[in-house]
Design a protein around this motif. Structure first.
Motif, short mmCIF file in Angstrom:
data_model
loop_
_atom_site.label_atom_id
_atom_site.label_comp_id
_atom_site.label_asym_id
_atom_site.label_seq_id
_atom_site.Cartn_x
_atom_site.Cartn_y
_atom_site.Cartn_z
N HIS A 90 -81.28 12.85 9.14
CA HIS A 90 -81.97 11.97 10.09
C HIS A 90 -83.39 12.48 10.36
O HIS A 90 -84.36 11.72 10.28
N ASN A 91 -83.51 13.76 10.67
CA ASN A 91 -84.84 14.32 10.93
C ASN A 91 -85.74 14.26 9.70
O ASN A 91 -86.93 13.94 9.79
N PHE A 92 -85.17 14.59 8.55
CA PHE A 92 -85.92 14.55 7.30
C PHE A 92 -86.49 13.16 7.06
O PHE A 92 -87.67 13.00 6.70
N LEU A 93 -85.68 12.13 7.28
CA LEU A 93 -86.13 10.76 7.04
C LEU A 93 -87.06 10.26 8.14
O LEU A 93 -87.96 9.46 7.87
N MET A 94 -86.88 10.73 9.36
CA MET A 94 -87.80 10.35 10.44
C MET A 94 -89.20 10.89 10.17
O MET A 94 -90.20 10.28 10.57
N LYS A 95 -89.29 12.03 9.50
CA LYS A 95 -90.60 12.60 9.18
C LYS A 95 -91.14 12.08 7.85
O LYS A 95 -92.34 11.87 7.70
N SER A 96 -90.26 11.87 6.87
CA SER A 96 -90.71 11.51 5.53
C SER A 96 -90.93 10.02 5.36
O SER A 96 -91.84 9.61 4.62
N ALA A 97 -90.12 9.21 6.00
CA ALA A 97 -90.21 7.76 5.80
C ALA A 97 -89.80 7.01 7.06
O ALA A 97 -88.87 6.20 7.05
N PRO A 98 -90.49 7.24 8.19
CA PRO A 98 -90.06 6.63 9.46
C PRO A 98 -90.13 5.12 9.48
O PRO A 98 -89.32 4.46 10.13
N ASN A 99 -91.08 4.53 8.77
CA ASN A 99 -91.27 3.08 8.83
C ASN A 99 -90.12 2.30 8.18
O ASN A 99 -89.84 1.16 8.55
N THR A 100 -89.49 2.90 7.19
CA THR A 100 -88.36 2.24 6.55
C THR A 100 -87.03 2.71 7.12
O THR A 100 -86.08 1.93 7.22
N TYR A 101 -86.94 3.96 7.52
CA TYR A 101 -85.69 4.48 8.06
C TYR A 101 -85.46 3.99 9.49
O TYR A 101 -84.34 3.63 9.87
N ALA A 102 -86.50 3.98 10.31
CA ALA A 102 -86.37 3.57 11.71
C ALA A 102 -87.57 2.73 12.12
O ALA A 102 -88.42 3.18 12.89
N PRO A 103 -87.67 1.49 11.61
CA PRO A 103 -88.78 0.62 12.02
C PRO A 103 -88.70 0.32 13.51
O PRO A 103 -87.66 0.50 14.15
N THR A 104 -89.80 -0.15 14.08
CA THR A 104 -89.91 -0.30 15.54
C THR A 104 -88.83 -1.22 16.12
O THR A 104 -88.43 -1.04 17.27
N GLU A 105 -88.33 -2.18 15.33
CA GLU A 105 -87.35 -3.11 15.90
C GLU A 105 -86.01 -2.46 16.18
O GLU A 105 -85.17 -3.04 16.88
N VAL A 106 -85.75 -1.26 15.68
CA VAL A 106 -84.47 -0.60 15.97
C VAL A 106 -84.57 0.29 17.19
O VAL A 106 -83.58 0.91 17.60
N LEU A 107 -85.74 0.36 17.81
CA LEU A 107 -85.96 1.21 18.97
C LEU A 107 -85.97 0.38 20.25
O LEU A 107 -86.30 -0.82 20.23
N ASP A 108 -85.64 0.99 21.38
CA ASP A 108 -85.75 0.31 22.67
C ASP A 108 -87.20 -0.05 22.94
O ASP A 108 -88.12 0.70 22.57
N HIS A 109 -87.39 -1.17 23.60
CA HIS A 109 -88.75 -1.60 23.92
C HIS A 109 -88.78 -2.17 25.34
O HIS A 109 -87.95 -3.00 25.70
N ASP A 110 -89.74 -1.70 26.13
CA ASP A 110 -89.92 -2.20 27.50
C ASP A 110 -91.01 -3.25 27.54
O ASP A 110 -92.15 -3.00 27.12
N ASP A 111 -90.67 -4.44 28.02
CA ASP A 111 -91.67 -5.47 28.34
C ASP A 111 -92.15 -5.17 29.74
O ASP A 111 -91.54 -5.58 30.74
N ILE A 112 -93.26 -4.44 29.84
CA ILE A 112 -93.69 -3.91 31.14
C ILE A 112 -94.18 -5.00 32.08
O ILE A 112 -94.14 -4.83 33.31
N GLU A 113 -94.64 -6.12 31.55
CA GLU A 113 -95.11 -7.19 32.42
C GLU A 113 -93.96 -7.91 33.11
O GLU A 113 -94.06 -8.29 34.29
N ASN A 114 -92.86 -8.10 32.39
CA ASN A 114 -91.73 -8.86 32.95
C ASN A 114 -90.58 -7.98 33.41
O ASN A 114 -89.58 -8.48 33.93
N GLY A 115 -90.70 -6.66 33.18
CA GLY A 115 -89.65 -5.75 33.62
C GLY A 115 -88.35 -5.93 32.87
O GLY A 115 -87.26 -5.84 33.45
N ILE A 116 -88.44 -6.19 31.56
CA ILE A 116 -87.25 -6.42 30.75
C ILE A 116 -87.20 -5.39 29.62
O ILE A 116 -88.20 -5.17 28.94
#
Length: 414
Positions: free
Chosen positions: A336-362
């Protein structure tokens, strides 16, 4: 007295028995014919075709071609075997791809033999050995535990920059990894969820990478005792971690200690912050503290979720000897760490991460481990909490509602 005819009959019977034995020996194959045609039928040929289709290569081995061959070059010296006069050895390329498919799919050795053209018996040696080799070559560079106060400060600076939580040393959590218990183990691995398990305790940094993994506590141990059962906690209690002393928070006059953030499965201590319980959320300030702590702590949930999604071995009951399960789980962590450093965009693209909509509090949640066979640690009983730890939590709460507040935090508590 025996006649010549009797002697001839006995001789004929012995010859017939010998011929039958020879026929039986001939029918007993040393190796099935199709397993001897690995060059013809193996999935290695499929990978050659996948070079023209990068997404298929990535889906098959959970990494792109360049990253795969980088990993292969690192592990080859430890898994390469010599040919013998009897047979040609299984190449490092075949060994590594078989191992990665096992981790990616969770398929049994018996099932995996049909795509790898390697017998289940051989896979039983190859896969744990390759996992051990991956951990050996990767952990020094890709699973570094901080050894100095300055290294801990570097982690906390990333938490403050990315997640607005000062003096945070990491997010801590643990998961029950489901297993098929070894024969004769009785209730040794039987947990409160009604499953057999071993526990993975981990701490992650602000960039979704493990900085500490401790695996092997049997599921029977109470969840409150999992932390106590680790070498990390022993060093933590003895003051051997070189955690920085309390310092002034950047751009303020407030002094706060350095802390790990955790959920309610862990004890509240001076250097371990956990949320207020739901029944105790009697003020806006406490709700804000819980939101700010949760925002930093959710990273570890994402990390477990990403790892479980990429390595679906965690969606099964791992049916191996405990020592081999250890090799497999730790290999997944360092991969996991190796791939997070070597190929983060394909291993863990932004859509697989939590995201805060700070304007709407969601909060839009990314991957987590809830749909896998990973079970969270159980909520800890209240017990007696040190007053000094309570005071530290109050200090952080005050900071988040005053000089350390962020403009959007109230959107998430109303």
């Amino acid at each position: 007295m025996a006649t010549n005819e009797d002697a001839l009959a006995v001789l004929g019977l012995l010859i017939a028995m010998k011929n039958n034995a020879i026929k039986k020996r001939k029918r007993r194959l040393w190796c099935k014919n199709w397993l001897q045609k690995r060059n013809e039928y193996s999935h290695i040929n499929l990978l050659t075709e996948f070079k023209l289709f990068p997404k298929d290569w990535h889906n098959y081995l959970r990494m792109d071609e360049e990253t795969y061959f980088q990993l292969l070059s690192l592990v080859t010296p430890f898994i390469k075997k010599k040919d013998t006069v009897m047979r040609k050895s299984i190449s490092p390329h075949e060994r590594l791809t078989a191992t990665l498919r096992f981790l990616a799919t969770g398929r049994s050795y018996e099932d995996l033999k049909f795509s790898t053209i390697i017998s289940p018996q051989a896979l039983g040696y190859i896969i744990p050995e390759t996992c051990e080799a991956m951990y050996k070559v990767l952990h020094k560079d890709y699973l570094k535990f901080p050894r100095t106060s300055e290294e801990w400060r570097n982690i906390s600076q990333r938490y403050e920059k990315n997640w607005n939580f000062p003096h945070c040393l990491g997010a801590m959590d643990g998961k029950h990894i489901s297993i098929v218990p070894p024969s004769g183990s009785g209730s040794e691995f039987f947990n409160y969820k009604g499953r057999h398990s071993m526990v993975l305790l981990a701490i992650v940094n602000a960039d979704y990478q493990f900085i500490m993994c401790d695996f092997g506590t049997n599921g029977r141990i109470s969840d409150g005792g999992v932390l106590n059962n680790t070498k990390f906690y022993e060093k933590f209690q003895n003051g051997d971690l070189k955690i920085p002393d309390m310092e002034t928070v950047k751009d303020t006059s407030r002094k706060l200690p350095y802390v790990f953030v955790a959920d309610d499965a862990f004890p509240l201590q001076i250097n371990i912050m956990k949320p207020f319980r739901q029944a105790a959320l009697v003020s806006i300030e406490r709700k804000v503290f819980n939101y700010r702590l949760s925002r930093a702590r959710r990273i570890v949930e994402n990390v477990f979720g990403i790892m479980a999604a990429r390595f679906r071995i965690f969606h099964t009951q791992i049916n191996l000897e405990p020592k081999n399960i250890d090799s497999i789980v730790m290999a997944c962590c360092v991969l996991h760490n190796f791939l997070m450093k070597s190929a983060p965009n394909t291993y863990a693209p932004t859509e697989v991460l939590d995201h805060d909509d700070i304007e709407n509090g969601i909060t839009t949640f990314g991957l987590d481990s809830q749909d896998s066979n990973m079970d969270r640690l159980d909520r800890r009983t209240q017990g007696n909490t040190n007053n000094a730890a309570k005071n530290v939590r109050e200090d952080f709460m005050s900071y988040f509602s005053n000089e350390g507040k962020v403009p959007w935090q109230l959107n998430f508590v109303y």
